[in-house]
Enzyme design. Structure first.
Site, PDB file in Angstrom:
ATOM      1  N   ALA A  29      -2.137   1.094   8.773  1.00 44.48           N
ATOM      2  CA  ALA A  29      -3.179   1.361   7.775  1.00 44.48           C
ATOM      3  C   ALA A  29      -3.301   0.186   6.818  1.00 44.48           C
ATOM      4  O   ALA A  29      -2.692  -0.871   7.032  1.00 44.48           O
ATOM      5  CB  ALA A  29      -2.841   2.639   7.022  1.00 44.48           C
ATOM      6  N   ASN A  30      -4.102   0.328   5.778  1.00 43.72           N
ATOM      7  CA  ASN A  30      -4.216  -0.695   4.730  1.00 43.72           C
ATOM      8  C   ASN A  30      -4.269  -0.011   3.366  1.00 43.72           C
ATOM      9  O   ASN A  30      -4.271   1.214   3.273  1.00 43.72           O
ATOM     10  CB  ASN A  30      -5.444  -1.584   4.993  1.00 43.72           C
ATOM     11  CG  ASN A  30      -6.727  -0.794   4.960  1.00 43.72           C
ATOM     12  OD1 ASN A  30      -7.101  -0.249   3.925  1.00 43.72           O
ATOM     13  ND2 ASN A  30      -7.398  -0.700   6.104  1.00 43.72           N
TER      14      ASN A  30
END
Ligand code: C5P
Length: 221
Positions: A29-30
């Site tokens: 993810a970020n």
């Protein structure tokens, strides 16, 4: 639906990060919070738009009064966007993962007793903004992208507008020292065919309201 200049207009907004699965319990993810996209969906709805809000797993809850479509991965986000079209305008505020794991495992990857390590192979995700910007049929009349940059913000964002084929780019500097990523303020430059418009640093809610007003002007004119 609220009354206002965007009444009767369908506006699509993507927001949040995407999660790219590794196995059923792990993902890549970020750090996108979804704050700017959520504020924008709220501001568009307040101007009377019928908003479809396609969101990855964000930190902030979606606004009331919009049609929320929750997704996890970039591929799911593209499908949700294509299902939501046609639209009078589409704004791509999501921080879509550039890569996904080629074949996510159906079962949890186990630690190996001999200590051998898993190797992940990546594939490029579809570019949702570019895909919609370059649609031959049914392209929304106004397509807006975001460009979060850490260097050469203007040059990179201007090139990005041309490369992707969108009408406007909302460029911002997400260098750690700005505190913008995950923070409550933003300092943006709106890049269009007419050139670049540098906005002062302000709250993400104010950026959202001003951008929604510009979108209303563009759809009216
Ligand atoms: O290329 P970059 O990720 O910097 O471009 C940012 C813009 O492109 C944002 O508007 C983002 O929502 C959009 N984008 C997308 N699909 C991707 C990558 C980025 O829609 N796979």
């Amino acid at each position: 639906l609220m009354d206002g200049p965007l009444r009767g207009k369908h506006v699509l907004v993507t927001s949040g990060p995407t999660h790219e699965p590794i196995d059923p319990v792990r993902y890549i993810a970020n750090r996108s919070s979804g704050a700017q996209g959520t504020a924008l969906a709220r501001a568009l709805s307040a101007l009377g738009a019928d908003v479809t809000f396609v969101t990855g797993p964000a930190d902030v809850p979606p606004p009331d009064g919009v049609n929320v479509v929750k997704v996890q991965s970039a591929q799911q986000m593209l499908e949700a966007v294509q299902t939501a079209l046609p639209a009078d305008a589409a704004v791509f505020a999501a921080a879509v993962a550039d890569w996904r794991v080629v074949s996510a495992s159906d079962s949890k990857i186990k630690k190996d007793a001999k200590g051998s390590l898993p190797v992940l192979e990546f594939a490029e995700n579809p570019d949702i903004l570019a895909t919609v910007s370059q649609m031959k049929k049914g392209r929304p009349p106004l397509v807006v992208g975001f460009a979060a940059e850490t260097d050469d913000v203007m040059a990179n964002a201007t090139a990005k507008r041309v490369r992707k084929g969108c009408d406007w780019i909302v460029a911002n500097d997400v260098s750690p020292e700005t505190g913008i990523m995950g923070g409550s303020e933003n300092a943006v430059t709106l890049i269009s065919d007419d050139g670049a418009d540098v906005w002062p640093r302000m709250g993400k809610d104010d950026v959202a309201r001003q951008l929604a007003a510009r979108i209303a002007d563009a759809l009216a004119g």
